[in-house]
Each structure stands twice: as structure tokens, then as C-alpha cells.
Design an enzyme around this catalytic site. Sequence first.
Site, short mmCIF file in Angstrom:
data_model
loop_
_atom_site.label_atom_id
_atom_site.label_comp_id
_atom_site.label_asym_id
_atom_site.label_seq_id
_atom_site.Cartn_x
_atom_site.Cartn_y
_atom_site.Cartn_z
N SER A 219 1.63 -6.49 12.53
CA SER A 219 1.24 -5.08 12.70
C SER A 219 2.30 -4.21 12.02
CB SER A 219 1.10 -4.71 14.18
OG SER A 219 2.35 -4.82 14.84
N ASN B 87 -9.27 -8.96 4.13
CA ASN B 87 -8.03 -8.54 4.76
C ASN B 87 -7.91 -9.31 6.08
OD1 ASN B 87 -5.68 -7.09 5.45
ND2 ASN B 87 -6.46 -5.24 4.48
N THR C 90 0.82 -1.21 0.00
CA THR C 90 0.00 0.00 0.00
C THR C 90 0.86 1.26 0.00
OG1 THR C 90 -1.81 -1.13 1.14
CG2 THR C 90 -1.78 1.28 1.24
N ASN D 160 -7.24 0.18 -0.31
CA ASN D 160 -7.12 -0.46 0.99
C ASN D 160 -7.89 0.32 2.05
OD1 ASN D 160 -6.38 -1.79 3.29
ND2 ASN D 160 -4.19 -1.45 3.10
N GLY E 63 -7.35 -15.45 2.14
CA GLY E 63 -7.55 -15.77 3.55
C GLY E 63 -7.22 -17.23 3.82
N CYS F 253 -7.18 -1.96 6.46
CA CYS F 253 -6.00 -2.32 7.22
C CYS F 253 -6.24 -2.15 8.73
CB CYS F 253 -4.81 -1.47 6.80
SG CYS F 253 -3.29 -1.91 7.67
#
Length: 303
Positions: free
Chosen positions: A71, A196, A47, A130, A247, A133
Site C-alpha cells: 500500500s 494491476n 506514477t 494509471n 501478474g 491503483c
Amino acid sequence: MERLAVNLPGLTLRNPLMPASGTFGFGDAFGAEQVNFNQLGAFVMKTTTPTATTGNPQPQVAKLVDGVMNSVGLTNPGVEAVATQKIPAFKKAHPYLPLIASVGGDTVADYRMVAQRLAQTGLVDALEINVSCPNVATGGMAFGVDPHQVELVTQTVKQVSGQVPVYVKLTPNVTSIVEIAQAAEAGGADGLSLINTVLGLHLDIQTRKPVLGNGMGGFSGPAIKPLAVRMVYQVAQATKLPIIGMGGIETAADVIEFMMAGADAVAIGAGHFKDLNICGHIAVDLPPLMDRLGIGSLNDLRR
């Protein structure tokens, strides 16, 4: 191979497989040199935001038994560097590989600016917006949980994207993903990417602290696959938009399952921690599995 080929808005894919956004950065991240990108159906970049950002505190990634916590945040050099350096370098190295650029920001104006600048390069085949997130304090998922904001962001990006198709990436961290998908469709999206990562928390019982420097983070990997398949199925029933499903995909069987649920193509993220060339290996495994299942072409599975 023709039986694996998939056509989506703006994207002619030799197979339905691509790395999820962020997996290999801008094609220059760790491990990228070990991967034959020409085995991919498309490449999705990390991104891009208006200005450079360094992401979240370390540690940013933690491998668990049944998945991966991260993260990382939206670490990137900013839109000008991506538009003038990262994208041209990637296209020079891989001129025939469809390229999807990922767009992020803290405000609607940010999304508009980044999308317009990336589209203006003339080098990207699609934009992935996006709005999902879970690793940033502002923007990102804050937009993705509100259908009105998703419609507004999509509408705004479509106004400046020109001929470049727009795919909206959806978060699973909502009460109704169908409502969010329909909002993106109402905003003029050309396609959807889902899901996501799932917002999670893992504590180290020895240190009594989170394993991630940011505390909570996105959880991905095989443990979330049934959740992802369910959401892809629900969205496929409720919209007419093509879907890039993701996923927990790790095998050719997973790809077939996602496509049976309604995905038109797939993206893989956490699976690369086990096999850097997972997309290429799955592409090899798909035809014999299709033979056993009596599937002539992947297009036979599409809506």
C-alpha cells in the site's frame, strides 16, 4: 536478439521484458544500482501526480508466502520535478532504453495536466495511464472501475499526448475487465497494460491488525498469475489493442504463457523481491525454452 524483439506503438523493444511501474521508482530507487537496465526491453517509471505526495502510512510492504502486499500509494515528487529532473537524468544515463512514464491523478483535469507535461519533455516514448491503483483514496481505481470514466480519461489524455502513444493500465478489481478494456479502446488508447494488483487484506493474528499501515492493499505475485492470464486472454479476444501483460511472472515459461494468452510484452513487479535482475535472467532463459517448444520468434506467438 532478433527473435526476442517486439515492436509496439512507440516502443521498439529488444526483448518483451520491463519492470512494472513503481518497481525501481524513477530509476533511482533502492536496488536500482544493482540492475543492468540495458538488459531490459523498456523501463516503466513510478506514477507521477500533479503535486508531490508521500504515500500511505507505514508499513507499506509485506512479503507473504505466495506474493506481496503493498500500500505504497503514489509517492512521487510531483510532475514538475519528474519532468525537469527525473526524466532527463534517466534519459542521460540510458539514452537508448525505451521509457514509459506513468500518469496518475485525482481528477480528469489532473490526468490531462500530467500527461501533457510529461509528453512535452520529448523524452518519453509512451505514457501509461494509471486508472487502476487500489492504494489511493481518490482517483486511481475509482476511475478504473467505471467504463465511462475510463473512456473519458483516455480521450482527454489523447487530446494532449501529441505523438506519444497512450497505454491504459487496467484494474482486475472489476466485474468485467473486457468492458473496461473496450472503454479504453473507444477512448483512443494505443495499448493496454494489465493487470494491476488485486485488492486484498492480510491480518496478523498475533497483533490482530492488518500487516499494512493502510489496512487493505494491492496483492501481487505468483498467486495471482492464473487470474492475470485469464484476463489477458479475455481482453485479447475482445479488443485489437496491443497488451503489456503482468501478474505473477517469475520465469521464461510464464512469459511464453502470457504471450500465448494474447500479451505482446510483459512487465514484472513482485518478482524483483526474489531476484533484482529477474528481467535480464528471463531474457537469457527465453531462447533455449523457445528452442524446446519450437518457437522461432516471439512474434510467432503474437496475434
